[in-house]
Design a protein around this motif. Structure first.
Motif, PDB file in Angstrom:
ATOM      1  N   UNK A 100      -0.836  -5.776  -1.832  1.00 17.15           N
ATOM      2  CA  UNK A 100      -0.756  -5.222  -2.853  1.00 17.15           C
ATOM      3  C   UNK A 100      -1.730  -4.015  -2.914  1.00 17.15           C
ATOM      4  N   UNK A 101      -2.499  -4.057  -2.161  1.00 19.33           N
ATOM      5  CA  UNK A 101      -3.879  -2.936  -1.952  1.00 19.33           C
ATOM      6  C   UNK A 101      -3.205  -1.504  -2.203  1.00 19.33           C
ATOM      7  N   UNK A 102      -2.139  -1.240  -1.615  1.00 17.31           N
ATOM      8  CA  UNK A 102      -1.625   0.359  -1.602  1.00 17.31           C
ATOM      9  C   UNK A 102      -1.306   0.384  -2.910  1.00 17.31           C
ATOM     10  N   UNK A 103      -0.794  -0.316  -3.691  1.00 16.42           N
ATOM     11  CA  UNK A 103      -0.219  -0.258  -5.013  1.00 16.42           C
ATOM     12  C   UNK A 103      -1.564   0.073  -6.025  1.00 16.42           C
ATOM     13  N   UNK A 104      -2.551  -0.941  -5.723  1.00 16.66           N
ATOM     14  CA  UNK A 104      -3.794  -0.759  -6.499  1.00 16.66           C
ATOM     15  C   UNK A 104      -4.552   0.679  -6.162  1.00 16.66           C
ATOM     16  N   UNK A 105      -4.636   0.888  -4.980  1.00 21.57           N
ATOM     17  CA  UNK A 105      -5.163   2.312  -4.597  1.00 21.57           C
ATOM     18  C   UNK A 105      -4.487   3.427  -5.213  1.00 21.57           C
ATOM     19  N   UNK A 118     -12.258   4.200  -3.732  1.00 21.47           N
ATOM     20  CA  UNK A 118     -13.228   3.717  -2.381  1.00 21.47           C
ATOM     21  C   UNK A 118     -13.141   2.347  -1.818  1.00 21.47           C
ATOM     22  N   UNK A 119     -13.139   1.447  -2.676  1.00 14.46           N
ATOM     23  CA  UNK A 119     -13.167   0.179  -2.588  1.00 14.46           C
ATOM     24  C   UNK A 119     -11.886  -0.274  -1.892  1.00 14.46           C
ATOM     25  N   UNK A 120     -10.614   0.232  -2.255  1.00 13.58           N
ATOM     26  CA  UNK A 120      -9.483   0.113  -1.837  1.00 13.58           C
ATOM     27  C   UNK A 120      -9.129   0.695  -0.397  1.00 13.58           C
ATOM     28  N   UNK A 121      -9.863   2.059  -0.344  1.00 12.88           N
ATOM     29  CA  UNK A 121      -9.734   2.599   1.059  1.00 12.88           C
ATOM     30  C   UNK A 121     -10.497   1.884   1.937  1.00 12.88           C
ATOM     31  N   UNK A 122     -11.483   1.363   1.850  1.00 12.05           N
ATOM     32  CA  UNK A 122     -12.304   0.631   2.856  1.00 12.05           C
ATOM     33  C   UNK A 122     -11.588  -0.686   3.042  1.00 12.05           C
ATOM     34  N   UNK A 139       1.054   6.933   1.548  1.00 10.91           N
ATOM     35  CA  UNK A 139       0.171   7.004   0.500  1.00 10.91           C
ATOM     36  C   UNK A 139      -0.936   8.092   0.570  1.00 10.91           C
ATOM     37  N   UNK A 140      -1.340   8.116   1.746  1.00  8.16           N
ATOM     38  CA  UNK A 140      -2.550   9.004   2.229  1.00  8.16           C
ATOM     39  C   UNK A 140      -1.917  10.534   2.137  1.00  8.16           C
TER      40      UNK A 140
END
Length: 317
Positions: A100-105, A118-122, A139-140
């Motif tokens: 789910x990190x990309x959705x949070x990002x 930034x936390x999500x990108x890392x 996403x990027x």
């Protein structure tokens, strides 16, 4: 003279735990959200959201009233991602998960939460793998996250190098033994759902790369699969969907027999403009000269050797 005060700090863990207990808790809640396609109900606290995030400050206004809908509907963000955003806003900490990190990002970018972004990108960089890389690339590109885009493309290039030793200076008699392994290297990324769902602007930088350890015949197949999926979703012809990206296919690298087969298939299912195929034949006919220079004839890292490649002026760099 009054003695200056001293700022002292209590334990942060109980404070964070107490605030976390308020996430999606109807107790003292004064704002209600309906989130995601599943329309999950989520409870929150207006003052906390407004003081932590300008997006929510604008959305919720200075005080409850008829101008603020109840519930507040946020249909584009999945419930799990929205709850992760709330956890961060309440505690300044968040548990990120690969699925789910990309959705949070995405939510962090849309809500203007720079620290969470930034936390999500890392985290994405740490967990990047074949299944995730194309989704992360999309996403990027969508949000203009240049460093993440570069990392995704570099990931596909770097992880394909594991198999590149099989492709160095083989003799023509061994060509059949060096056909791309469908279960190895970057071909895996090109067979994922994330690849098939890439937008044309996200696919273009991949097809422009000289460092892909993928043969051009494989890239043609991947581009056709991608265009078919897009054509089905958009209800448009395959050739129309493919038009923005097929110019990056280096057809002159294909052997004459492969080019003939591609031309025949192209008659049955148009994918590539006829003039592009003609240019590839011109490369074969002229061998040296202007037609054999430039990107259309430049070998990639994974280009399998073919007899006519000895006439190409530009070696792989």
């Amino acid at each position: 003279m009054e003695t200056p005060g001293l700022v002292v700090h209590g334990e942060s863990a109980p404070f964070s735990t107490a605030l976390r207990s308020l996430v999606n808790n109807p107790l003292y809640s004064d704002v209600r959200f309906v989130v995601g396609q599943e329309r999950q109900e989520v409870f929150a606290h207006r003052c906390l959201l407004a003081c932590r995030c300008n997006f929510f400050q604008r959305l919720l206004g200075p005080e409850p009233g008829p101008a603020v809908p109840s519930p507040v509907v946020l249909s584009t963000v999945p419930a799990d991602a929205f709850l992760a955003v709330l956890e961060f806003l309440y505690t300044n900490r968040v548990k990120l998960c690969r699925h789910s990190v990309l959705e949070v990002l995405t939510a962090a970018v849309e809500y203007g939460l720079e620290e969470l972004r930034q936390l999500c990108l890392e985290f994405v960089v740490k967990v990047l793998d074949v299944e995730l890389v194309c989704e992360a690339l999309q996403v990027a590109v969508t949000f203009g996250l240049g460093p993440l885009q570069e990392r995704c493309i570099a990931f596909i290039e770097a992880h394909s190098q594991v198999h590149s030793s099989r492709l160095r200076t083989p003799s023509p008699t061994h060509l059949l033994l060096l056909l791309p392994d469908p279960f190895a290297g970057p071909q895996e990324a090109f067979r994922t759902r994330g690849f098939l769902e890439l937008s044309a602007p996200a696919l273009l930088p991949l097809l422009r790369s000289d460092k892909l350890c993928v043969d051009e015949a494989e890239l043609v197949l991947a581009a056709r699969s991608w265009a078919r999926v897009g054509a089905a979703v958009l209800e448009r012809p395959v050739a129309e969907v493919a038009a923005p990206v097929v110019r990056e296919l280096r057809l002159a690298l294909l052997a004459p027999a492969e080019l003939s087969a591609l031309e025949e298939q192209n008659r049955r299912e148009p994918l590539i403009p006829m003039e592009q195929i003609v240019e590839a034949w011109k490369c074969h006919a002229l061998r040296r000269g202007d037609a054999a220079r430039g990107a259309p004839c430049r070998r990639r890292r994974g280009t399998l050797p073919r007899e006519h490649h000895r006439f190409l002026d530009l070696p792989f760099k």
